[in-house]
Design a protein around this motif. Structure first.
Motif, PDB file in Angstrom:
ATOM      1  N   THR A   1       0.802  -1.222   0.000  1.00  0.00           N
ATOM      2  CA  THR A   1       0.000   0.000   0.000  1.00  0.00           C
ATOM      3  C   THR A   1       0.837   1.275   0.000  1.00  0.00           C
ATOM      4  O   THR A   1       0.302   2.374   0.109  1.00  0.00           O
ATOM      5  N   SER A   2       2.162   1.137  -0.107  1.00  0.00           N
ATOM      6  CA  SER A   2       3.031   2.314  -0.122  1.00  0.00           C
ATOM      7  C   SER A   2       2.821   3.112  -1.410  1.00  0.00           C
ATOM      8  O   SER A   2       2.771   2.550  -2.505  1.00  0.00           O
ATOM      9  N   SER A   3       2.701   4.439  -1.275  1.00  0.00           N
ATOM     10  CA  SER A   3       2.493   5.297  -2.444  1.00  0.00           C
ATOM     11  C   SER A   3       3.809   5.675  -3.126  1.00  0.00           C
ATOM     12  O   SER A   3       3.817   6.251  -4.210  1.00  0.00           O
ATOM     13  N   THR A   4       4.933   5.348  -2.499  1.00  0.00           N
ATOM     14  CA  THR A   4       6.246   5.641  -3.067  1.00  0.00           C
ATOM     15  C   THR A   4       7.080   4.367  -3.145  1.00  0.00           C
ATOM     16  O   THR A   4       6.888   3.452  -2.340  1.00  0.00           O
ATOM     17  N   PRO A   5       8.012   4.279  -4.091  1.00  0.00           N
ATOM     18  CA  PRO A   5       8.861   3.077  -4.206  1.00  0.00           C
ATOM     19  C   PRO A   5       9.643   2.842  -2.913  1.00  0.00           C
ATOM     20  O   PRO A   5      10.225   3.770  -2.348  1.00  0.00           O
TER      21      PRO A   5
ATOM     22  N   VAL B   1      -2.894  -8.246  -3.580  1.00  0.00           N
ATOM     23  CA  VAL B   1      -2.467  -6.852  -3.720  1.00  0.00           C
ATOM     24  C   VAL B   1      -3.659  -5.966  -4.060  1.00  0.00           C
ATOM     25  O   VAL B   1      -3.857  -4.895  -3.467  1.00  0.00           O
ATOM     26  N   ILE B   2      -4.485  -6.408  -4.998  1.00  0.00           N
ATOM     27  CA  ILE B   2      -5.675  -5.647  -5.383  1.00  0.00           C
ATOM     28  C   ILE B   2      -6.596  -5.459  -4.186  1.00  0.00           C
ATOM     29  O   ILE B   2      -7.120  -4.364  -3.942  1.00  0.00           O
TER      30      ILE B   2
ATOM     31  N   LEU C   1     -11.983  -4.968 -11.208  1.00  0.00           N
ATOM     32  CA  LEU C   1     -11.454  -4.713 -12.556  1.00  0.00           C
ATOM     33  C   LEU C   1     -10.979  -3.269 -12.684  1.00  0.00           C
ATOM     34  O   LEU C   1      -9.923  -2.997 -13.274  1.00  0.00           O
ATOM     35  N   GLY C   2     -11.760  -2.340 -12.118  1.00  0.00           N
ATOM     36  CA  GLY C   2     -11.386  -0.931 -12.190  1.00  0.00           C
ATOM     37  C   GLY C   2     -10.078  -0.651 -11.475  1.00  0.00           C
ATOM     38  O   GLY C   2      -9.212   0.079 -11.995  1.00  0.00           O
ATOM     39  N   VAL C   3      -9.909  -1.218 -10.297  1.00  0.00           N
ATOM     40  CA  VAL C   3      -8.667  -1.043  -9.543  1.00  0.00           C
ATOM     41  C   VAL C   3      -7.501  -1.659 -10.304  1.00  0.00           C
ATOM     42  O   VAL C   3      -6.415  -1.066 -10.391  1.00  0.00           O
ATOM     43  N   THR C   4      -7.704  -2.837 -10.863  1.00  0.00           N
ATOM     44  CA  THR C   4      -6.649  -3.514 -11.632  1.00  0.00           C
ATOM     45  C   THR C   4      -6.177  -2.649 -12.797  1.00  0.00           C
ATOM     46  O   THR C   4      -4.971  -2.475 -13.014  1.00  0.00           O
ATOM     47  N   ARG C   5      -7.123  -2.109 -13.528  1.00  0.00           N
ATOM     48  CA  ARG C   5      -6.779  -1.261 -14.677  1.00  0.00           C
ATOM     49  C   ARG C   5      -6.034  -0.005 -14.235  1.00  0.00           C
ATOM     50  O   ARG C   5      -5.022   0.375 -14.848  1.00  0.00           O
ATOM     51  N   ASN C   6      -6.530   0.647 -13.197  1.00  0.00           N
ATOM     52  CA  ASN C   6      -5.919   1.898 -12.748  1.00  0.00           C
ATOM     53  C   ASN C   6      -4.503   1.688 -12.206  1.00  0.00           C
ATOM     54  O   ASN C   6      -3.595   2.481 -12.484  1.00  0.00           O
TER      55      ASN C   6
ATOM     56  N   LYS D   1       4.537  -4.589 -12.280  1.00  0.00           N
ATOM     57  CA  LYS D   1       5.312  -4.850 -11.065  1.00  0.00           C
ATOM     58  C   LYS D   1       4.540  -4.495  -9.794  1.00  0.00           C
ATOM     59  O   LYS D   1       4.825  -5.027  -8.717  1.00  0.00           O
ATOM     60  N   ALA D   2       3.561  -3.585  -9.921  1.00  0.00           N
ATOM     61  CA  ALA D   2       2.782  -3.170  -8.753  1.00  0.00           C
ATOM     62  C   ALA D   2       2.007  -4.336  -8.144  1.00  0.00           C
ATOM     63  O   ALA D   2       1.724  -4.335  -6.941  1.00  0.00           O
ATOM     64  N   PHE D   3       1.686  -5.342  -8.957  1.00  0.00           N
ATOM     65  CA  PHE D   3       0.904  -6.481  -8.474  1.00  0.00           C
ATOM     66  C   PHE D   3       1.761  -7.495  -7.711  1.00  0.00           C
ATOM     67  O   PHE D   3       1.240  -8.507  -7.232  1.00  0.00           O
ATOM     68  N   PHE D   4       3.043  -7.206  -7.586  1.00  0.00           N
ATOM     69  CA  PHE D   4       3.934  -8.093  -6.839  1.00  0.00           C
ATOM     70  C   PHE D   4       4.670  -7.363  -5.720  1.00  0.00           C
ATOM     71  O   PHE D   4       5.644  -7.868  -5.172  1.00  0.00           O
TER      72      PHE D   4
END
Length: 303
Positions: free
Chosen positions: A53-57, A238-239, A258-263, A271-274
């Motif tokens: 849930t971090s907004s930064t790398p 993650v979603i 689906l909307g969250v996945t697309r966004n 990579k965000a999904f891992f």
């Protein structure tokens, strides 16, 4: 399996099926397994959620360092009361339904070994996962909200689990993330129990009674099962975490799975999904080794 072993296994299965307290024993053993899972896995889970849930790398090492420096070692166990109660109930539901489904498939005429086919073991776990999702979704939602809030005193959004539940209910958001939870739990638990039961069945087919399988093997089987589960469903988790840490009143990342996945994909890439995958896999082995070993040993104690 030899002729001497098979009849004994069959009698044990019939006794188990006819025991009027069987369901209560299954649920009690599942609760014990869930408590063991939380105590072993909570530090890894907190790190995973912070990463997801971090907004930064960031990295797992940075998350751990910041958590220890700002919140101390107790920070790893933020929100533990909710999972101790909730995960105990969830694992109890998973294992209870799984055992009930195994008895359903065996019916009144089980084969000599009492074993099922691999698709049947998957189905048992799949059904257990669906049943558990309706418990897991709100419980994990509360836990994640508590795990990710920082600060202390008046600065925190939630003063505790009950306050968090009240605010989520008021915002009509308590069951947010149910769809990805259902998908994760159904396929994840199907894989989870299929892997474990396949490994146990291999021992039974060699003539070893289930109750005689040593604890270290149960730990290894549980570790492999937990690893297989998370390899199958991690992006869904993650979603779910992103949905459950979004603003209560205004969902920035989207209102549907689906909307969250697309966004998320459009903004951060695949990579965000891992994010948080490393701590999750590090947690999977010890936490699920403890879960299955505790469950099996509790079942042997309860009879």
């Amino acid at each position: 399996m030899s002729d001497e072993i098979a009849p004994v296994q069959l009698i044990d299965d019939y006794k188990s099926a006819k025991d009027p307290a069987r369901v209560a024993k299954d649920l009690a053993a599942g609760t014990a397994g869930g408590i063991a899972q939380v105590l072993v896995g909570q530090p890894f889970d907190t790190t995973k959620v912070r990463l997801q849930t971090s907004s930064t790398p960031t990295s797992a090492v940075e998350v751990v360092k910041n958590l220890v420096s700002k919140e101390g070692l107790r920070g790893f166990y933020k929100g533990t009361l909710t999972p101790l109660i909730g995960v105990g109930a969830c694992v109890s539901c998973q294992f209870g339904v799984n055992e009930a489904m195994k008895r359903f498939f065996r019916g009144d005429n089980p084969n000599p070994s009492g074993l099922l086919s691999l698709p049947q073991y998957y189905t048992c776990g799949f059904v257990g996962g669906i049943a558990n999702a309706f418990l897991a979704s709100p419980i994990e939602h509360v836990r994640i909200r508590l795990q990710t809030q920082t600060g202390s005193g008046a600065a925190v959004e939630f003063s505790g689990p009950l306050d968090c539940i009240k605010k989520l209910v008021k915002g009509k958001a308590l069951m947010r993330g149910l769809t990805p939870t259902l998908l994760r739990e159904a396929h994840g638990c199907g894989t989870y129990f299929l892997t474990y039961e396949a490994l146990v069945s291999n021992q039974v087919q060699k003539g070893v009674s289930r109750s005689d399988i040593p604890a270290w093997k149960l730990c290894c089987y549980g570790a492999l099962s937990g690893t297989a589960l998370w390899l199958m469903v991690y992006p869904l988790d993650v979603i779910k975490s992103i949905m459950q840490t979004d603003k209560i009143s205004q969902q920035v990342h989207g209102k549907t799975t689906l909307g969250v996945t697309r966004n998320v994909y459009a903004k951060y890439g695949w990579k965000a999904f891992f994010k948080g995958f490393g701590p999750t896999m590090m947690r999977a082995a010890p936490a699920n080794a403890a879960t299955f070993a505790t469950f099996e040993l509790a079942m042997r104690t309860l009879g």
